[in-house]
Structures are given as C-alpha cells and as structure tokens.
Design an enzyme around this catalytic site. Structure first.
Site, short mmCIF file in Angstrom:
data_model
loop_
_atom_site.label_atom_id
_atom_site.label_comp_id
_atom_site.label_asym_id
_atom_site.label_seq_id
_atom_site.Cartn_x
_atom_site.Cartn_y
_atom_site.Cartn_z
N ASP A 1 22.44 8.95 20.53
CA ASP A 1 23.07 10.07 21.22
C ASP A 1 22.89 9.86 22.72
O ASP A 1 22.06 9.09 23.17
CB ASP A 1 22.42 11.38 20.76
CG ASP A 1 23.23 12.59 21.18
OD1 ASP A 1 24.37 12.41 21.64
OD2 ASP A 1 22.72 13.71 21.06
N ASP B 1 22.19 16.27 11.58
CA ASP B 1 21.94 14.84 11.73
C ASP B 1 21.07 14.28 10.60
O ASP B 1 20.99 13.07 10.43
CB ASP B 1 21.24 14.55 13.07
CG ASP B 1 22.15 14.79 14.26
OD1 ASP B 1 23.37 14.65 14.09
OD2 ASP B 1 21.63 15.11 15.34
N ASP C 1 19.00 14.71 16.47
CA ASP C 1 18.09 15.81 16.78
C ASP C 1 18.43 17.10 16.03
O ASP C 1 17.61 18.01 15.99
CB ASP C 1 18.09 16.10 18.28
CG ASP C 1 19.49 16.37 18.83
OD1 ASP C 1 20.43 16.50 18.02
OD2 ASP C 1 19.63 16.46 20.06
#
Length: 854
Positions: free
Chosen positions: A301, A597, A593
């Site tokens: 990310d 996910d 996070d």
C-alpha cells in the site's frame, strides 16, 4: 442505526491495576513448560544419542572404561547444549509473542488509551471500530451500524448486527461500524476462554524447512549406518574383535550424521525472528522466516508504508477560491493563506465559503487530536489520520471542532467504508428544526451526485484531477439542510469544496525500491487513491511502469500480473492481485492494514500488517507485523530470511563434508594398511568439537553484504540443491585426501600416524569453517561468535596432544613440532580451496550482474 445508553466513564489507572490483580490477566491458560528432567529425557530420545547410550552400555560390559568415559562426556555435553538451545529458542519466541500480542483501546482516566489485550479487566470501557478483534466478553452501550463476525465461536459465516445492550464475545471480529462496551468477563471466564480450556496445549508445529531437514536427516542416517556397517564388516574380515568394531561403527554413525542440525535450525529461526523484532518486524509464525528469503514480489500500500503516514491537509478549494495551510504535523498551530495573487482573488479563513467547508470537515469526522505529553512531545492523531488532518486544518482556520460538535450534535451517520468511498453524518442545528447533512468522500463518487451554486461540476472535477496528478489525496465535501420528517438520504448535497491531503514520501522509499530491484524483487504499488496520485508517487520512488491499472480495469477483466501500479483498488481486489502473481510462479509478500485486507494477507505467501496504523484483524491475519509501518523494514526482514536460509545451507556444507570425510577415512584407511585409522573415542572427540559450538555459530553468522544484490532462491529449490551436494562431496573428498596423505607421510617417516590422522582430520574441518565465514561488512572487523567458537575448538583439538591425562584417555601419542607444522600445512588445504572457490563464484556472479545492468 445509532443506539445509545448512558455511557460509563471507564476505570482509572489505579482501579484497573487493582482489578488486574484480582481477576488476573485477560489470557487463556498457557501449557506449562516441560520440567528440566523432561527436557533432558526428550534430548536422550534422539536416535543418535540412543546409539551412543547403547555403545556406552557395550563398552562398560567390556570394561573399556576409556571409550566409556569419552562416550559419556559426549552424551552429557550434547544433551546440555541441546537443552540450552531449546530454552534459548523458547525464550526468544516468548518475547516475540509478548511483542505481537493483541491490543485494545480502552477508556482510562477519562481518555482513550491503547493497552495490551491481556491488561483488559472487568468494568473497563472498550472502544471498538471496524477491524478490531473483541478482546473480552462485552456488553454494548453505544453502537453505530455495528456488525460482528462470530464465525470463530458459532461457525455462522454471516456477520451479526449488534445493538445495545447486546453482548460481544471475545475472539469475534468487528466487521463494520463502531461502538463502546463494558467488559463483563475476561480470560478463562470469557466465551473463548471456556473453549480454550477444553483444548490441551500443543507444542509448536515444525516449520516446512524443519520437516524437510528431518527427512534429510533420516536419509543421511540410513546412509551413515550402512557405511558404518561396511567399516565394521571390513574390520571383522581382518580379524578385529566384534565388540570393538560395533563401538567403532556406532561412533562413526554418530559422527557422520549432523545430529545438531534440528537444534541449529530451531535456534536460527527463533533468533532470526528475535533479530527481526529488534528491527521493527514481528514474526507471528516461524515458517515466515524461511519463506521471506524466497520472496519475488512485494505488493505494498502507499499510505503509511511508502509514505510517512503523517497526513497533512495542505490545500482547500471552494468556488470562491483556494487557500493553503501551513504548520507542523498534527499541531493545531498554523494558518491559512491564499494560494493565488490577491489581485485575482481576495479570500481568507473568515470567508463564508471557507468557514462552511471547515465546519463540515470538523463535524463529519470521528477522529481526535492528542496533545503532547512528557513522554511524547508531539501532537498525535486519535483515530483515522486523514480525519485527524482535517481537524488540524479546521484549527488552523480558527475553527474550534469541540465547540462545533457541542453546538451540532450528531444524530445519525453512515460510516465510511471501502466500497462506498464516502461518509455521511446528520446533525442537529442550534435554534433550528431542520438537520444539517454533511458528506465527504472520493471526488469521483461525490461529484457525480452533488450540485454546485452555479450548477457546474466540471470546474471542481478539473481541480480535483489537477491536485490528484500533483500527488495529493483529494476529498470532496458537500452538505444540505434536511427538513423534519424527510427521509435521511445522501441525495441533493451541495458542494462545499475540496481538500487536498498529502502524505510525504518516506526519505528511504526510493532507496528501498532500488534495493528490491537489485535483489530481483518486483514492487507493486497498490492504493485506493486516484490514478494521478498513484502515478505521482510511483514516479517519485522509482517504480517505473507503462501506466496505471485501476479497479475498473480489473473488473473489466485485465490481468493483474500485467501491472505494477494499481489505483482505486478495493481491498477485496487485492486478493485477485495476489492470486494472479502467485499463478505466474511468484512468491508474494503483501502489506495491508484493514479488516478487508485479511483475506489477501492470509492468501499471500507472506502477509505483512501495519502495527501502528493497522487493524487488529490485519495484524492477527499476517505473518509479519511492522511496528513502524515502514517498507524498509520489509527489506530488512527479507534480508534476514535470506541470511538464515544461507546459514543453514552453510552449516550443512560444513557438517556433512566433515561427516563424509570421517566415513571415507575409516573406509579407505584399511585399504592403505591402517587397520583402524581412528579409535571410537577419537572420532567422537573430533565430532563433538567440530559439530558443537562452530556449528551453532555458523547459524548465527551475519548476512553476506551481497545478499540483497542476488536474485531470490526458487521456492522449489531443494535444501541441497543449486550445487550444494556437489560442493559437499568435493570438500569431504579433499579433507579425506589430506588426512590420509598425512597418515601415509607419518608412517613413511616412522612417526606416529594415528595422532597425525586425528590432528589433520579435525583441523581441516575447522579450516573449512573459517573459509565459510561470512565477509565482514564495511567497518565490521571485530571478532564474531564463529571466530571464538573456532578458536575454542582449536584449543580443545590440540589439548589431548599436550595434556597427559586427556592424551591417555584418547590413546594418543605426542607429536613433534615438525609433525605439527606438516599437519597444519596439509589441514589448511581444504579451507584454502573452499575460500578460492567462493571467491571465484562471487567474481562470476558480480560479472553477470554487471552485464545485466548494462
């Protein structure tokens, strides 16, 4: 739906401490560690040790007290080292478990505080949001569209709606909304604790590498037994006594098999995991340590990983004009200033359009700001960092969020989620009956349904595109008034403005990306932000790609394995990206996070969760938790994984080449006229010295400075693959040759040939260990554990030749200075050849890398 009851105040720190003493920690009973005597018995169950015990019984019955003493010394030392290594590994893993333990947010002393879940006590007030794991049994007194996944307890896969005064159970997961609850039961008294009490404690399962090595040990043991039996049979044919040959065969079998291999592997994995923890990477599962060395793709990310995770609202735009904000971090101190010349526009923070926008971002907001403390001298966000940045922006525009929230109490909300990409809140207004409705979210979502005062949305869309292309994360904010009795909808909102938020790229991000490139690892940048933002960050850190793959492209059927930069990706799409790259033959590490996910983290070969800004669900689903949310930590973890795997292979080369040499000396020696080249006690003494501390020290060697300039190993590579077994055979044969050469020379000159055989065989193995030593990093010339281990083994190797009682015990004769010098010269040959071979291979690899870079 929002349901509230009277809110408990929570406990004070002193009350919580008393309750913790009274009720005990909020943990399930852990299995008791084995007693010292049980640890010793487990070590004595090792097949190699049992063989030695059998040999000890046999030598005792033959009144061969010399060999009996040596065998017992070896058994005691091996058992002691094994127990010590097991305890050290357990201590390292226990420390890791404490570091990686779940956390909970509670209200202590009137403010939100994050504490270890083990310290949650009855009557604590727990604050919950999507992605949290419920730390204990709770009763809700505040719930906003709260859902919980109770499949861990009930098996029901559909999330359950929760309202006050419903109960939440320990171990379940908050999948949506937020809430506050009072702790009713903890630890063994909770629903999860009662189930856990029914289960017996299980020892940790062996890792895949440990299982492969166990299989290798069985094969080696069978081969060693067969070869030792041949040695015994040859001795019997020559008329040697049966009991003596049985003891010799047993000693040779023990010496040939690296019985310390399981202990070395366990210790290497545990200590490696502990070293990763010191570098801000918590390993939650030991198999992750060995898998890290094979990673070929890192999917990461953007926010908080490649960037600093400190969100700053730097610009705001309204139809009346735009302003820029200045100030450090989340500190409310700062101001707003026009971004265009005064001749073009005259706008400041007192303008109605700006006040309206600042009001909206302060009200449609669940975050808070924590002022500096004695332990932490900077302002910190409470809750989502993006929303905290909006609060900071309001403060810098001279708007007080606390006063606004008191004047405009919230009556209802539609929380943000990754699918809707927007949040809407409903507020009472002072002195009015209608409600104020505020929404904020992604521009492509908000700007398709809002209206503007002049009816033209194109200008706002153009500004949003420009800000996004400049690397900003852009939020659109809109509001409306809702008459009493009107259905609560998000339609008909009027645009208040845009806010441009930046998260500065970490200073080390570009270097980390370059390091991954040199190590043969592809980096995928995956973000929910706009394509322009993703591309701007990718260009800044050096992720070169032909374009950006969006979530819409994936929905349209584009192969995820064709892209490197992904934008507007929903969390559930990350799972498809992981699967696509795995299907292409890659080993994938994935960062995440959020609660959504978790499937991708579990699917990835290495799931990496954010320890600072991530949800508890993500942390518990991952194999690796970053306590600093920095991608550079993943680089360090991969380097550590490669180091451990390389050290295990180095140990195998060292131990197996020495064992092979011992067997070949005993097998070929009689053919050259040496009836028994080495006595059982001498074999065991050499084995104890070479496979003891030096073997363990090899497992603790630092990483080769070139580790991250080499491609990843193939996950299909066998532990003895990539030419290792050929090098083992070559080194073992070379040690055999110099040992027998020394014996032949000694016999031809009338010297005692058996001490020369003993001396060269042991010294040659230590010379190979020295040659396999890792190169020192720049500036790192100090002594290492391996240096001290080799020096200690060298002294112990020479001691029987100089110390009378020990010389008599091993039945050795002293050697002259000339003989010792000749032995040292011959013994150094295998080490020198090994060092030259490693140097040659490094030069070849360096030339290949140079050609590839051209």
């Amino acid at each position: 739906m929002t349901v509230q009851q009277s809110a408990p105040r929570g406990l004070s720190t002193s009350q919580a401490a008393v309750a913790l003493t009274e009720h005990g920690p909020n943990t399930n009973p852990a299995p008791r560690p084995p007693s010292p005597w049980r640890r010793v018995l487990l070590q004595l169950r090792d097949p190699m040790i049992l063989l030695l015990v059998g040999a000890a019984v046999l030598t005792a019955s033959l009144h061969d007290f010399t060999d009996l003493t040596v065998i017992l010394v070896v058994v005691v030392l091996n058992t002691t080292v094994g127990v010590a290594q097991e305890i050290r590994a357990e201590h390292a893993l226990t420390a890791l478990n404490r570091l990686a333990a779940p956390q909970a947010t509670v209200r202590r002393d009137g403010r939100a505080t994050v504490v270890p879940a083990a310290e949650v006590v009855p009557d604590d007030v727990v604050l919950l949001q999507a992605g949290d794991i419920v730390p204990a049994d709770l009763r809700l007194f505040d719930a906003v569209r709260l859902q919980a996944d109770e499949s861990a307890l009930t098996g029901e896969s559909v999330p359950v709606e929760k309202q006050t005064p419903d109960e939440l159970y320990a171990g379940t997961i908050v999948t949506r909304g937020r809430g506050s609850a009072v702790v009713t039961r903890t630890g063994p008294n909770s629903a999860l604790g009662k189930i856990a009490a029914l289960l017996s404690g299980q020892r940790p399962r062996a890792t895949p590498l440990q299982r492969r090595l166990t299989g290798l040990s069985r094969v080696l043991s069978i081969a060693a037994v067969v070869l030792s039996a041949i040695v015994a049979a040859a001795g019997l044919i020559r008329g040697l006594p049966l009991p003596n040959m049985i003891v010799t065969a047993v000693s040779l079998t023990v010496a040939a098999v690296p019985e310390s291999l399981p202990a070395v592997v366990t210790l290497a994995l545990a200590i490696g995991a502990h070293r990763m923890a010191q570098r801000a990477a918590l390993v939650r599962a030991l198999p992750a340590v060995e898998t890290l060395g094979a990673v070929t793709v890192v999917a990461t990310d953007k926010t908080g990983t490649l960037t600093e995770g400190i969100m700053r609202a730097e610009q705001l735009w309204t139809e009346a004009g735009s302003l820029s904000a200045s100030g450090p971090g989340y500190d409310p101190a700062g101001h707003l200033a026009p971004t265009l010349p005064a001749s073009v526009e005259r706008l400041d923070s007192a303008s109605p359009a700006v006040r309206r926008l600042l009001r909206d971002v302060a009200l449609c907001n669940d975050a808070g700001l924590r002022p500096p403390t004695a332990d932490d001298p900077v302002w910190r966000p409470i809750g989502d960092p993006t929303e905290a940045a909006l609060l900071t922006l309001a403060h810098r525009g001279a708007v007080a969020p606390e006063e606004l929230r008191a004047a405009y109490p919230r009556t209802h909300e539609l929380p943000f989620d990754s699918t809707r990409k927007r949040m809407t809140s409903f507020h009472e207004q002072p002195g009015r009956d209608d409600l104020l409705v505020i929404g904020k979210g992604a521009p492509e979502v908000m700007l398709t349904s809002v209206v503007t005062p002049d009816g033209d949305v194109d200008r706002a869309q153009a500004v949003a595109a420009e800000l996004s292309a400049a690397g900003y994360r852009v939020l659109a904010v809109a509001d409306k008034l809702l008459a009493p009795g009107t259905p609560r909808t998000e339609d008909g909102l009027r645009l208040a403005g845009l806010v441009a938020i930046t998260d500065p790229v970490r200073p080390n991000a570009a270097e980390v990306v370059a390091t991954f490139g040199r190590a043969g690892i592809d980096l995928l940048l995956i973000t929910g932000d706009a394509p322009g933002t993703a591309l701007a960050v990718a260009n800044r850190i050096g992720v070169h790609d032909g374009g950006v793959v969006t979530g819409a492209d994936l929905d349209a059927g584009q192969d995820p394995a064709t892209g490197r930069v992904f934008a507007r990706i929903r969390p559930e799409q990350k799972l498809g990206i992981v699967r696509a790259w795995q299907a292409a033959g890659h080993v994938v590490a994935m960062t995440g996070d959020g609660v959504n996910d978790a499937p991708a983290l579990r699917r990835a070969d290495i799931g990496v969760a954010m320890g600072k800004g991530g949800t508890e669900v993500a942390r518990q689903a991952a194999d690796l938790v970053l306590t600093n949310d920095d991608l550079g930590t993943v680089e360090a973890a991969i380097e550590e994984g490669r180091r451990i795997y390389a050290n295990i292979r180095t140990f195998l080369r060292y131990a197996l080449s020495g064992g092979l040499a011992e067997i070949l000396v005993m097998l070929i020696g009689p053919l050259l006229g040496f009836a028994v080249p080495l006595l059982p006690g001498q074999i065991l003494w050499i084995n104890m010295l070479t496979h003891g501390l030096p073997g363990v020290a090899i497992g603790a060697e630092p990483a080769d400075p070139r580790t991250m300039r080499q491609p990843p190993r193939s996950p299909q590579e066998q532990i003895l693959g990539a030419g290792l077994w050929q090098r083992i055979a070559g080194t073992g044969t070379l040690i055999t040759a110099v040992t027998l050469t020394a014996a032949l020379w000694a016999r031809s000159t009338g010297a005692a040939w058996q001490p020369m055989t003993y001396l060269v065989l042991g010294l040659a193995q230590l010379g190979v260990a020295l040659a396999l030593r890792r190169p020192s990093p720049p500036g790192g010339r100090r002594l290492r554990f391996l240096d001290l281990a080799i020096a200690g083994a060298l002294v112990a190797q020479l001691l029987p030749l100089a110390f009378g009682p020990l010389r008599n015990l091993l039945d050795l004769q002293p050697v002259t200075g000339t003989e010792a010098g000749y032995a040292l010269v011959l013994a150094s040959v295998p080490g020198l050849v090994t060092a030259l071979g490693r140097f040659s291979r490094r030069g070849t690899a360096s030339r290949r890398r140079t050609r590839r870079s051209r």
